[in-house]
Design an enzyme around this catalytic site. Structure first.
Site, PDB file in Angstrom:
ATOM      1  N   ARG A 171       0.822  -1.205   0.000  1.00  0.00           N
ATOM      2  CA  ARG A 171       0.000   0.000   0.000  1.00  0.00           C
ATOM      3  C   ARG A 171       0.857   1.258   0.000  1.00  0.00           C
ATOM      4  NH1 ARG A 171      -5.128  -0.013   1.823  1.00  0.00           N
ATOM      5  NH2 ARG A 171      -4.823   1.898   3.001  1.00  0.00           N
ATOM      6  N   GLU A 298      -4.550   7.017  18.607  1.00  0.00           N
ATOM      7  CA  GLU A 298      -5.180   5.791  18.086  1.00  0.00           C
ATOM      8  C   GLU A 298      -4.466   4.538  18.585  1.00  0.00           C
ATOM      9  OE1 GLU A 298      -6.014   6.298  13.888  1.00  0.00           O
ATOM     10  OE2 GLU A 298      -5.798   4.146  13.541  1.00  0.00           O
ATOM     11  N   TYR A 346      -9.518  -5.639   3.101  1.00  0.00           N
ATOM     12  CA  TYR A 346      -8.985  -4.316   3.464  1.00  0.00           C
ATOM     13  C   TYR A 346      -9.212  -3.416   2.255  1.00  0.00           C
ATOM     14  CZ  TYR A 346      -5.101  -1.365   5.458  1.00  0.00           C
ATOM     15  OH  TYR A 346      -4.306  -0.385   5.998  1.00  0.00           O
TER      16      TYR A 346
HETATM   17  N1  UDP Z   1       2.955   1.043   8.233  1.00  0.00           N
HETATM   18  C1  UDP Z   1       4.058   1.036   9.067  1.00  0.00           C
HETATM   19  N2  UDP Z   1       4.571   2.232   9.493  1.00  0.00           N
HETATM   20  C2  UDP Z   1       4.023   3.425   9.149  1.00  0.00           C
HETATM   21  C3  UDP Z   1       2.894   3.426   8.303  1.00  0.00           C
HETATM   22  C4  UDP Z   1       2.381   2.219   7.874  1.00  0.00           C
HETATM   23  O1  UDP Z   1       4.562  -0.013   9.415  1.00  0.00           O
HETATM   24  O2  UDP Z   1       4.534   4.470   9.587  1.00  0.00           O
HETATM   25  C5  UDP Z   1       2.430  -0.269   7.776  1.00  0.00           C
HETATM   26  C6  UDP Z   1       1.399  -0.834   8.765  1.00  0.00           C
HETATM   27  O3  UDP Z   1       1.510  -2.239   8.778  1.00  0.00           O
HETATM   28  C7  UDP Z   1       0.095  -0.408   8.136  1.00  0.00           C
HETATM   29  C8  UDP Z   1       0.398  -0.540   6.644  1.00  0.00           C
HETATM   30  O4  UDP Z   1       1.766  -0.130   6.529  1.00  0.00           O
HETATM   31  O5  UDP Z   1      -0.980  -1.229   8.545  1.00  0.00           O
HETATM   32  C9  UDP Z   1      -0.478   0.284   5.741  1.00  0.00           C
HETATM   33  O6  UDP Z   1      -0.397   1.643   6.109  1.00  0.00           O
HETATM   34  P1  UDP Z   1      -1.558   2.683   5.792  1.00  0.00           P
HETATM   35  O7  UDP Z   1      -1.060   4.036   6.157  1.00  0.00           O
HETATM   36  O8  UDP Z   1      -2.041   2.459   4.412  1.00  0.00           O
HETATM   37  O9  UDP Z   1      -2.683   2.217   6.847  1.00  0.00           O
HETATM   38  P2  UDP Z   1      -4.180   2.753   7.172  1.00  0.00           P
HETATM   39  O10 UDP Z   1      -4.156   4.263   7.112  1.00  0.00           O
HETATM   40  O11 UDP Z   1      -5.081   2.092   6.167  1.00  0.00           O
HETATM   41  O12 UDP Z   1      -4.393   2.236   8.564  1.00  0.00           O
END
Ligand code: UDP
Length: 381
Positions: A171, A298, A346
């Site tokens: 992602r 969060e 997801y």
């Molecule tokens: N992630 C991480 N560090 C960060 C941001 C994201 O490890 O600083 C990983 C984490 O596993 C997360 C995934 O990347 O669930 C996807 O991130 P995204 O920001 O897309 O998550 P969302 O906003 O959908 O929760």
């Protein structure tokens, strides 16, 4: 025909709207007191800031039809999502870009140099990365993985990144430029009056009636020609085969004067910090001005009965249970399972809308040809 849509989130409302426009009657019910599902936005009563009640939702897509669709119901304001991360006592730019790499390694590399440097640290022996961890080690190497992804991911998902699919990390982009836009899609923006207002406009059609605070009751579906279920797939079957695993979120709201953190989302990469991120909601509406500010800290944890499900976990055991529920769903007839909870995936908002449009089209097509509507338009496995 008269259809019942269970759930007033994007899936239910978009399908309802499309079928109502095609001349059908659509009844939408939701157990919660608002439309919009987890995209729900409302004005914070103390600060007046538009808050994303169930966590940050940023609209971004490459799908021109979906962009045109949402902008029919609400003006979208220009919005560029910027995320920072605090890790090991410093603030870094996310997603990983040239600034992050240069700051992290104390260097002044140009794009090609940084690419070669990261490539040399990456574990290039991993040919076909399957897990989140393998994907990270293959593309960014151990130092970056352990600082920015490992701790955050363990907190977010409650398991080791070796157990999670590589698709979760895919992602996020990895950039060898100073572009720090969190997304790389062509269309990006925020609805001027919030998602709930947009979704209310979608549901505003003479062929649609909406009943909030109305849970689905046994036998309710029998009064309709077809049911679209956007609640949890296992919930439709009263969890008879067991529960599909989800992560839920707890938000700790706090207010301040002025500006709290200087950006919409600050992630916390260190495993020792118990929360994953802090969202400062006024940054989602940069065209508004507010004296005070409201933030949500969060926390992620396992979803129990009674909690709101957010992220489907989809580990090996959940997939086996999912396969059993799919069999049950396909044998049911008269019900189509849609959206994040109905298909246990997801999903981003734009994909949810794309699939809802496709589902409505499939329904109209089946009707024309006298065929049965399938249980899934998008197979969950
Ligand atoms: N992630 C991480 N560090 C960060 C941001 C994201 O490890 O600083 C990983 C984490 O596993 C997360 C995934 O990347 O669930 C996807 O991130 P995204 O920001 O897309 O998550 P969302 O906003 O959908 O929760």
């Amino acid at each position: 025909m008269h259809v019942l849509l269970v759930g007033a989130g994007l899936s239910g409302v978009v399908i309802g709207r499309e079928l109502a426009e095609a001349g059908h009657k659509a009844t939408i019910i939701d157990s919660r007191p608002h439309l919009g599902g987890n995209c729900h936005t409302e004005r914070d009563s103390e600060t007046g800031v538009q808050v994303h009640v169930y966590g940050p939702h940023i609209f971004h897509t490459d799908d021109a039809e979906v962009w045109e669709y949402v902008t029919r119901f609400q003006r979208f304001m220009p919005y560029r999502h910027q995320v920072k991360t605090t890790a090991r006592g410093q603030v870094f730019s996310m997603p990983i870009n040239l600034h992050t790499i240069n700051q992290f390694f104390g260097a002044t590399m140009r794009p090609a140099e940084a690419r070669a440097f990261v490539e040399a640290r990456a574990e290039t022996g991993i040919d076909d990365p399957r897990s989140f961890e393998e994907q990270a080690l293959r593309f960014v190497g151990r130092d970056i993985y352990e600082t920015f992804f490992k701790g955050y991911t363990e907190k977010q998902w409650g398991c080791s990144p070796t157990q999670l699919p590589a698709s979760i990390l895919k992602r996020l982009p990895l950039r060898f430029t100073y572009d720090d836009n969190y997304f790389f899609h062509r269309f990006q923006g925020m609805p001027e009056h919030g998602y709930t207002d947009m979704i209310e406009a979608m549901a505003d059609h003479p062929g649609i009636d909406v009943h909030l605070d109305t849970p689905y009751g046994a036998g309710m579906g029998a009064r309709y020609d077809h049911v679209f279920w956007s609640g949890p797939l296992d919930g439709f079957f009263d969890y008879e085969l067991g529960r599909l695993g989800y992560r839920t979120l707890d938000f700790e709201r706090f207010t301040d004067t002025g500006d709290y953190q200087g950006c919409a989302v600050m992630n916390y990469g260190d495993a020792e910090v118990p929360y994953t991120r802090i969202t400062e909601h006024k940054y989602f509406s940069p065209w508004e001005s507010h004296d005070a500010t409201v933030c949500y800290r969060e926390y992620s944890r396992a979803c129990d009965a009674g909690d709101i499900p957010y992220y489907p976990i989809r580990l090996v055991e959940e997939k086996a249970l999912l396969a059993d529920y799919i069999d049950r769903a396909e044998a049911t007839g008269g019900v189509t399972f849609v959206g994040r909870l109905g298909t246990y995936r997801y999903l981003d908002m734009d994909v949810t809308i794309r699939e809802a449009l496709d589902t409505a089209r499939t329904f109209l097509d089946c009707e024309k040809r006298g065929k049965a509507m399938p249980a899934f338009v998008k197979p969950p496995l």
